[in-house]
Write an enzyme that holds these catalytic residues in place. Structure first.
Site, PDB file in Angstrom:
ATOM      1  N   GLY A 254       0.833  -1.198   0.000  1.00 33.90           N
ATOM      2  CA  GLY A 254       0.000   0.000   0.000  1.00 33.90           C
ATOM      3  C   GLY A 254       0.867   1.247   0.000  1.00 33.90           C
ATOM      4  N   SER A 255       0.305   2.315   0.484  1.00 30.13           N
ATOM      5  CA  SER A 255       0.993   3.604   0.442  1.00 30.13           C
ATOM      6  C   SER A 255       2.111   3.669   1.476  1.00 30.13           C
ATOM      7  CB  SER A 255      -0.002   4.738   0.693  1.00 30.13           C
ATOM      8  OG  SER A 255      -0.408   4.749   2.051  1.00 30.13           O
ATOM      9  N   THR A 258       0.734   4.807   4.954  1.00 32.86           N
ATOM     10  CA  THR A 258       0.110   3.724   5.713  1.00 32.86           C
ATOM     11  C   THR A 258       1.150   2.716   6.154  1.00 32.86           C
ATOM     12  OG1 THR A 258      -1.930   4.013   4.442  1.00 32.86           O
ATOM     13  CG2 THR A 258      -1.701   1.973   5.682  1.00 32.86           C
ATOM     14  N   GLY A 259       2.165   2.486   5.314  1.00 36.01           N
ATOM     15  CA  GLY A 259       3.233   1.562   5.677  1.00 36.01           C
ATOM     16  C   GLY A 259       3.952   1.977   6.946  1.00 36.01           C
ATOM     17  N   GLU A 276       5.592  -3.493   1.048  1.00 29.26           N
ATOM     18  CA  GLU A 276       5.790  -3.124  -0.363  1.00 29.26           C
ATOM     19  C   GLU A 276       5.038  -1.819  -0.572  1.00 29.26           C
ATOM     20  OE1 GLU A 276       4.859  -4.561  -4.929  1.00 29.26           O
ATOM     21  OE2 GLU A 276       3.889  -5.567  -3.248  1.00 29.26           O
ATOM     22  N   CYS A 310       2.376   0.653  -8.493  1.00 28.80           N
ATOM     23  CA  CYS A 310       3.382   1.252  -7.612  1.00 28.80           C
ATOM     24  C   CYS A 310       4.696   1.501  -8.339  1.00 28.80           C
ATOM     25  CB  CYS A 310       3.602   0.364  -6.390  1.00 28.80           C
ATOM     26  SG  CYS A 310       4.011  -1.350  -6.793  1.00 28.80           S
TER      27      CYS A 310
END
Length: 443
Positions: A254-255, A258-259, A276, A310
């Site tokens: 994800g972003s 958020t990571g 990732e 991504c």
């Protein structure tokens, strides 16, 4: 639950396949009564409907595709308990059993490819052919791990000592899946996790849970009860999954923002963690590249999956000798790209998946234009439809400090690659000067 409870199409998607343009689609939206289905989670091999549901929308028509459960903390606890219990059986010890199960999963995916790809197109927006590609990749991943045997590895063996590599399951693994490639990324995580003997709790993205839920229902026939479990909902249930003490590992895609939160939350229980995340990726085109040959590949690198990738190229640095021809070729490709409803046969690019990304992409393009950049082929591609349609945009003349294509900008959608000309290799410092990068290309 019978297959007929999971629709292969929606009324608007069916209608769109017979249309040559978008002018008649709104009449179908207004006049066809939708058949909205309720999907369920899987926990311990049993369906879990939950006490509340939410609607999942087709991003092309804003028609409701189906309803997914809003999982609670109690639902998550039940899923983790079921997954933990599954580890006590033969699943975690018998690699032959696991490989047979993965082969059966591949067969199920192959048998249901039409149903799954159409459902994925409806909830995600991508063309059916692209959605079918995701299901095929999932099947190949399962077959790869079904054929892979565990290896024993001896590092050293003497009269005094014996050093060997032992591979054992981690335990209950939480998989948090994004909305851009819901099935491909799921199986990139799920295949090795199952092969290794773990049990799983899946949290799909809130805008694309339906295909995952249908898959879990189908694959439950091939897997022991509790090996595969799902929870659905918004970010709160994902946060609870990451923080849950019964989860041994989290794999998140994800972003970057958020990571960071996932990493912080996982640290409280010292979970194993795989992240990732997004990136602002660059490509350099040297002066001896063939503009006609390289432009289609650059365009595909930037706009595959409507740019919702991504590793999509966001910044192009093209040598000034071939810069005009490369830009012209990219503009031509943008102009010729057929943007439309994913279930229409002629569609090459579907809508952006959700409103947040739509607004973000439009904001980046508006910022670039306000900063003096030239924006080609930008605009709402199908103004007669309510969905999140954008044409691929080619941006030139962008300042290096503009967030649309400069430092720190990460986008998922067809805002387009910013194209810069260069005469000397100062472009390499610009490429490396951005921290949020995943890949780089030189042509």
């Amino acid at each position: 639950m019978g297959q007929n409870r999971y629709p292969r199409t929606g009324p608007v998607a069916d209608a769109a396949e017979s249309l040559t343009g978008c002018e008649d689609v709104m009449s179908f939206v207004a006049n066809v009564e939708p058949h909205i289905q309720d999907f369920h989670n899987l926990s311990g091999g049993k369906p879990v409907r939950g006490s509340a549901t939410y609607s999942v929308f087709n991003p092309a028509t804003l028609e409701v595709v189906g309803r997914a459960p809003l999982s609670t903390a109690a639902d998550l606890d039940d899923a983790v308990v079921a997954a933990t219990a599954a580890l006590k059986g033969n699943w975690s010890r018998d690699d032959g059993l696991r490989r047979e199960a993965l082969a059966a999963c591949a067969d199920i995916l192959d048998q249901h490819i039409d149903e799954l790809s159409r459902l994925l197109s409806l909830e995600q927006g991508k063309p059916v052919v692209s959605a079918a590609g995701e299901v095929r990749i999932a099947s190949r991943i399962c077959r790869y791990y079904a054929a892979r045997k565990a290896r024993s590895e001896m590092i050293r063996e003497t009269d005094a000592d014996r050093v060997a590599v032992l591979r054992a399951p981690v335990g209950v693994v939480g998989l948090i899946i994004p909305w851009n490639f819901p099935i491909t990324i799921l199986f990139m995580k799920l295949g090795p996790a199952l092969w290794s003997g773990n049990s799983i709790v899946i949290k799909p993205a809130p805008t694309t849970p339906l295909t995952t839920l249908r898959l879990a229902d189908l694959l439950s026939a091939a897997l022991p009860a509790g090996v595969l479990n799902t929870v659905t909902g918004e970010g709160d249930i994902g946060e609870a999954l990451v923080a849950h003490p019964g989860i041994a590992k989290i794999s998140f895609t994800g972003s970057t923002a958020t990571g960071r939160r996932v990493m912080h939350s996982a640290s409280s229980t010292l979970k194993r963690l795989t992240l990732e995340l997004g990136g602002n990726d660059a490509a350099i085109v040297l002066d001896d590249a063939n503009p006609d040959a390289v432009a289609p590949r650059l365009f595909a690198s930037a706009f595959t999956n409507a740019g919702q990738l991504c590793a999509a190229v966001k910044r192009l640095y093209v040598h000034r000798r071939i810069y005009p021809q490369v830009v012209e070729n990219l503009q031509k490709l943008a102009r010729e790209t057929k943007v439309g409803i994913g279930t229409a046969a002629a569609t090459q690019m579907g809508p952006v998946n959700n409103r947040m990304q739509f607004d973000r992409i439009r904001g980046l393009v508006d910022e670039a234009r306000a900063g003096g950049a030239n924006v080609y082929a930008d605009g709402e591609a199908l103004p007669d439809l309510p969905g999140y349609f954008l044409r691929p945009a080619i941006v030139t003349g962008l300042r290096a400090d503009c967030a649309s294509g400069g430092r720190g900008a990460v986008r998922a959608g067809p805002a387009g690659a910013s194209v810069h000309g260069y005469g000397r290799c100062h472009c390499t410092s610009q490429c490396h000067g951005i921290r949020a990068r995943r890949i780089g290309m030189v042509w």
